[in-house]
Enzyme design. Sequence first.
Site, PDB file in Angstrom:
ATOM      1  N   HIS A 350       1.374 -60.980  15.814  1.00  0.00           N
ATOM      2  CA  HIS A 350       1.874 -60.694  14.461  1.00  0.00           C
ATOM      3  C   HIS A 350       2.719 -61.834  13.887  1.00  0.00           C
ATOM      4  O   HIS A 350       3.375 -61.648  12.866  1.00  0.00           O
ATOM      5  CB  HIS A 350       2.737 -59.430  14.443  1.00  0.00           C
ATOM      6  CG  HIS A 350       2.017 -58.187  14.855  1.00  0.00           C
ATOM      7  ND1 HIS A 350       1.498 -57.285  13.959  1.00  0.00           N
ATOM      8  CD2 HIS A 350       1.725 -57.695  16.083  1.00  0.00           C
ATOM      9  CE1 HIS A 350       0.935 -56.280  14.615  1.00  0.00           C
ATOM     10  NE2 HIS A 350       1.053 -56.516  15.913  1.00  0.00           N
ATOM     11  N   LYS A 536      11.189 -55.116   1.561  1.00  0.00           N
ATOM     12  CA  LYS A 536      10.737 -55.619   2.867  1.00  0.00           C
ATOM     13  C   LYS A 536      11.974 -56.084   3.612  1.00  0.00           C
ATOM     14  O   LYS A 536      13.057 -56.144   3.021  1.00  0.00           O
ATOM     15  CB  LYS A 536       9.760 -56.789   2.698  1.00  0.00           C
ATOM     16  CG  LYS A 536      10.258 -57.847   1.715  1.00  0.00           C
ATOM     17  CD  LYS A 536       9.252 -58.953   1.445  1.00  0.00           C
ATOM     18  CE  LYS A 536       8.138 -58.596   0.518  1.00  0.00           C
ATOM     19  NZ  LYS A 536       6.853 -58.333   1.158  1.00  0.00           N
ATOM     20  N   ARG A 537      11.835 -56.442   4.898  1.00  0.00           N
ATOM     21  CA  ARG A 537      12.990 -56.979   5.608  1.00  0.00           C
ATOM     22  C   ARG A 537      13.493 -58.243   4.914  1.00  0.00           C
ATOM     23  O   ARG A 537      12.730 -58.959   4.273  1.00  0.00           O
ATOM     24  CB  ARG A 537      12.599 -57.295   7.054  1.00  0.00           C
ATOM     25  CG  ARG A 537      12.500 -56.061   7.907  1.00  0.00           C
ATOM     26  CD  ARG A 537      13.835 -55.355   8.013  1.00  0.00           C
ATOM     27  NE  ARG A 537      14.722 -56.098   8.845  1.00  0.00           N
ATOM     28  CZ  ARG A 537      15.156 -55.703  10.036  1.00  0.00           C
ATOM     29  NH1 ARG A 537      14.804 -54.520  10.499  1.00  0.00           N
ATOM     30  NH2 ARG A 537      15.967 -56.454  10.756  1.00  0.00           N
ATOM     31  N   LYS A 542      10.469 -64.845   3.572  1.00  0.00           N
ATOM     32  CA  LYS A 542       9.938 -63.910   2.570  1.00  0.00           C
ATOM     33  C   LYS A 542      10.456 -64.246   1.168  1.00  0.00           C
ATOM     34  O   LYS A 542       9.969 -63.729   0.173  1.00  0.00           O
ATOM     35  CB  LYS A 542      10.309 -62.475   2.943  1.00  0.00           C
ATOM     36  CG  LYS A 542       9.646 -61.990   4.237  1.00  0.00           C
ATOM     37  CD  LYS A 542      10.043 -60.550   4.558  1.00  0.00           C
ATOM     38  CE  LYS A 542       9.591 -60.076   5.924  1.00  0.00           C
ATOM     39  NZ  LYS A 542       8.166 -59.670   5.961  1.00  0.00           N
ATOM     40  N   THR A 643       2.054 -55.466   4.746  1.00  0.00           N
ATOM     41  CA  THR A 643       1.377 -54.179   4.556  1.00  0.00           C
ATOM     42  C   THR A 643       1.961 -53.454   3.348  1.00  0.00           C
ATOM     43  O   THR A 643       1.288 -52.636   2.734  1.00  0.00           O
ATOM     44  CB  THR A 643       1.494 -53.296   5.814  1.00  0.00           C
ATOM     45  OG1 THR A 643       2.840 -53.374   6.293  1.00  0.00           O
ATOM     46  CG2 THR A 643       0.548 -53.758   6.898  1.00  0.00           C
ATOM     47  N   LYS A 647       0.292 -51.049   0.210  1.00  0.00           N
ATOM     48  CA  LYS A 647       0.807 -49.753  -0.266  1.00  0.00           C
ATOM     49  C   LYS A 647       1.070 -49.819  -1.768  1.00  0.00           C
ATOM     50  O   LYS A 647       0.772 -48.874  -2.514  1.00  0.00           O
ATOM     51  CB  LYS A 647       2.095 -49.392   0.481  1.00  0.00           C
ATOM     52  CG  LYS A 647       1.889 -49.148   1.960  1.00  0.00           C
ATOM     53  CD  LYS A 647       3.182 -49.170   2.773  1.00  0.00           C
ATOM     54  CE  LYS A 647       2.847 -49.359   4.243  1.00  0.00           C
ATOM     55  NZ  LYS A 647       4.012 -49.759   5.065  1.00  0.00           N
TER      56      LYS A 647
HETATM   57  C1  26Q Z   1      11.588 -59.915  19.612  1.00  0.00           C
HETATM   58  C2  26Q Z   1      12.464 -60.303  20.620  1.00  0.00           C
HETATM   59  C3  26Q Z   1      13.791 -59.899  20.594  1.00  0.00           C
HETATM   60  C4  26Q Z   1      14.233 -59.083  19.548  1.00  0.00           C
HETATM   61  C5  26Q Z   1      13.358 -58.714  18.548  1.00  0.00           C
HETATM   62  C6  26Q Z   1      12.033 -59.128  18.574  1.00  0.00           C
HETATM   63  C7  26Q Z   1      11.118 -58.746  17.471  1.00  0.00           C
HETATM   64  C8  26Q Z   1      11.129 -57.450  16.980  1.00  0.00           C
HETATM   65  C9  26Q Z   1      10.301 -57.084  15.933  1.00  0.00           C
HETATM   66  C10 26Q Z   1      10.249 -59.649  16.917  1.00  0.00           C
HETATM   67  C11 26Q Z   1       9.416 -59.286  15.873  1.00  0.00           C
HETATM   68  C12 26Q Z   1       9.428 -58.002  15.370  1.00  0.00           C
HETATM   69  C13 26Q Z   1       8.606 -57.559  14.251  1.00  0.00           C
HETATM   70  C14 26Q Z   1       7.726 -58.292  13.631  1.00  0.00           C
HETATM   71  C15 26Q Z   1       6.973 -57.800  12.472  1.00  0.00           C
HETATM   72  O1  26Q Z   1       7.262 -56.749  11.923  1.00  0.00           O
HETATM   73  N1  26Q Z   1       5.962 -58.550  12.027  1.00  0.00           N
HETATM   74  C16 26Q Z   1       5.178 -58.132  10.886  1.00  0.00           C
HETATM   75  O2  26Q Z   1       4.055 -57.405  11.346  1.00  0.00           O
HETATM   76  C17 26Q Z   1       3.321 -56.850  10.277  1.00  0.00           C
HETATM   77  C18 26Q Z   1       2.224 -56.003  10.860  1.00  0.00           C
HETATM   78  O3  26Q Z   1       1.231 -56.813  11.390  1.00  0.00           O
HETATM   79  C19 26Q Z   1       2.792 -57.923   9.366  1.00  0.00           C
HETATM   80  O4  26Q Z   1       2.185 -57.303   8.265  1.00  0.00           O
HETATM   81  C20 26Q Z   1       3.926 -58.833   8.883  1.00  0.00           C
HETATM   82  O5  26Q Z   1       3.395 -59.914   8.166  1.00  0.00           O
HETATM   83  C21 26Q Z   1       4.714 -59.335  10.077  1.00  0.00           C
HETATM   84  O6  26Q Z   1       5.833 -60.073   9.648  1.00  0.00           O
END
Ligand code: 26Q
Length: 795
Positions: A350, A536-537, A542, A643, A647
């Site tokens: 991702h 979004k976050r 972004k 995503t 929506k």
């Molecule tokens: C990893 C290590 C330590 C702490 C946190 C993390 C961590 C946690 C969550 C790293 C990444 C995430 C989340 C990533 C995420 O939400 N990515 C998004 O995924 C979506 C679904 O595929 C995409 O639509 C987005 O583009 C993408 O940013």
Amino acid sequence: MNNFTEDIKTYLETKFGNSIDEASERQVYQALMVKTRDILSQKRYKYNSKLKNSCQKQVYYMSMEFLVGRTLRNNLFNLGLEKEVRELLSEYYFDLDDIYAMEPDPGLGNGGLGRLASCYMDAATSNDYPITGFSILYEFGIFKQIIKNGWQHEYPDNWLDMGSYGLVYRNDEEVEIKFYGKTTEEWTEKGLKISHKDYTSIIAEPYDLMISGYKSDSVNVLRLWKSKANERFDIKLFEKGEYAKSVESEVIASSISRLLYPADDNDNGKALRIKQQYFFTSASLQQIVRKHFMNYNTLDNFAEKVVIHINDTHPAMCIPELMRILLDEYDYSWEKAWEITTNTFAYTNHTIMAEALEKWSVHLFEPILPRIYTIIKEINNRFCSWCNEIGASHELETMSIIHNNMIRMANLCIVSSFNVNGVSKLHSDILVKDTFKSFNRIYPGKFDNVTNGIAHRRWLGQSNPELANYLNNLLGVDFINDLSKINKLIEYKDNEKVLRDLEDIKRIKKTQLAIYIKESTGIKVDPNSIFDVQVKRLHEYKRQLLNALHIVYLYREIKFNGLRPFPRTFIFGAKASSGYVMAKNIIKLICSISEMIEADPLVRDYIKVVFLEDYRVTLAEMIIPAANISEQISQAGKEASGTGNMKLMLNGAITLGTMDGANVEIHNAVGDENIFIFGLTTPEVNSLALNGYNPRELYLNIPEIKDTLDFIRIIDGNGTNFNNIVDYLINNDPYMCLADFISYIESQKNIEKTYTNRAKWNKMSLVNIAKSGIFSADRAVEEYVNNIWKINKVR
Ligand code: 26Q
């Protein structure tokens, strides 16, 4: 199911000694949650027997995050019980929507990745595919965000107080997990035997959340593991006089499932995160293997019956854990264990940005998981030897799993999985051409794409019933079952009445949101203004900053240059990771711009800025149906897919976006004339980065940029100034906001002009709805099923 309403009454009588007209709202809420869960459990029982008898292949979906959203409305909707329950309650003067609002939003995820996992559980279940989700029962989900004086503050989200009624505790399926200690080797008649000694033992308790399918007999399960100390183990240690060690298990156990890490990028290097990852992957794998062995009395056919999907690298420890179980507990040879393992796992990536890929330092990792570490080392040794054999050793610098004493989890996943996919065409292309190009050379055919999709039954059916009902009557096709049918709407693209009706529905949703905005922020917004939405976050890539720059530009134009634009409401929702200082400063800037506008009697008649606190699934369900413009403005090449963009499109918002992630496919679906695309493309970004991006030159030479940035320096943030942000934009913004600024404001002008031509705008909006069919999670799940999982429906 006819006696559901009777069941509710009986529950209230037996549990609380109340008839329904005496019951409190809270009691009614509890009755509905529990009785809905019971119906699902019953259905689950039947479904499960069918599944067992069929001996068919199953998917296990591993994810550190499932952003479930509220469950009660979703379940009643799927069970077709909403109407009946609403009628029952209204007889006794309860409003079902008030009851829904009592349910805490299970926020077991940060953002896109977690929500995607939940959309896929919904879609797979509605389409009768056997899937089980595995994750952690976080006691605290994503924090509650409160904005005070423009600053984000985080509060614990104690969702289980009112949210636990939906869970089923399975005390018969506990599992032991081992941390620390040391491994010893011993030669036995069966060969080299590895044993793990002096470890700390933790128990994983399973709690199941039932996932209902829309008008379907299927009920799948999201299994959430909760950690607790192993009392038997503690007592043994206690008897041996190892008091300190007996407390250790208690301390580790109580922290593991305590909270979700509130970061959605790599907040690397936390021991607790390693423990969380191993805790839930080990518990899940042990359970999967145990069940398989009970059914088949062998693991030889494991990969024929089981596919384990890894949602990003966070559950990657599944891989060495399966190897450990096969080698140490079932006495398989390395070669045979490796064959089974590499035919079992599929991995979704991702993240494009190489620097954001998950890595663990060996020094941190090895003491916590000594046996898992030796297995990873062995996987790597064998992989490196193989690369030498095939003449790829010069690429081990990028491909080796362990490098400079760091374990690269993405590399582990690629080497050990039979399939690797990206989440949009552009993203998957970048993976094979750039991020993982060496791997693609040595594993041709392993990489592919599955563009993300969304659960349209939640994101249209439930969150926008006005639009869903209207389309249902108009089109007379079952697009709720099959979103591709929504394409029929295109036949009405020149029908004035339909276009006006759609505009009216949008106004209803905007009015509902305006009421919420007034209640929550005190700001009165006009439902006739353009609702321009970025939710979004919060992340630099972004580029919420770019949006803010445009607002400041407009402010100046209105205040000093006589601009009188069509009224617009800029709506933001975003949580910042708690340690992310720049992100928090950007929230503060947006809030300060909002205050500055509200204090200005001239400007506030034209533009408004609202920052809605605590953006979460429930709030998204309110904001998205009300949007006119969908801001998807990440730097090209950085957003894997997005995503929210899908929506918003489904709800008739028009995308203002860069050629990034799934925006590219939205552009393709609706055509150039039904989207606003701006900014540099991915190759242009790359070549600018290579040849030297010079934002200071842009600042000095382009008056719109200079005036806007100079003005930001004098914005008053109640004792805070924003010089740091301006300096960042001029000196070291890796996401090049200034490079896209002029193109962005040109598109914004174009949007305003288009919006004032209501017929034209409404037609664009209609086309967006009509073309959104391909972004259904049903389509995405079908691709996973056919191209990767190779499973059948449960019949
Ligand atoms: C990893 C290590 C330590 C702490 C946190 C993390 C961590 C946690 C969550 C790293 C990444 C995430 C989340 C990533 C995420 O939400 N990515 C998004 O995924 C979506 C679904 O595929 C995409 O639509 C987005 O583009 C993408 O940013």
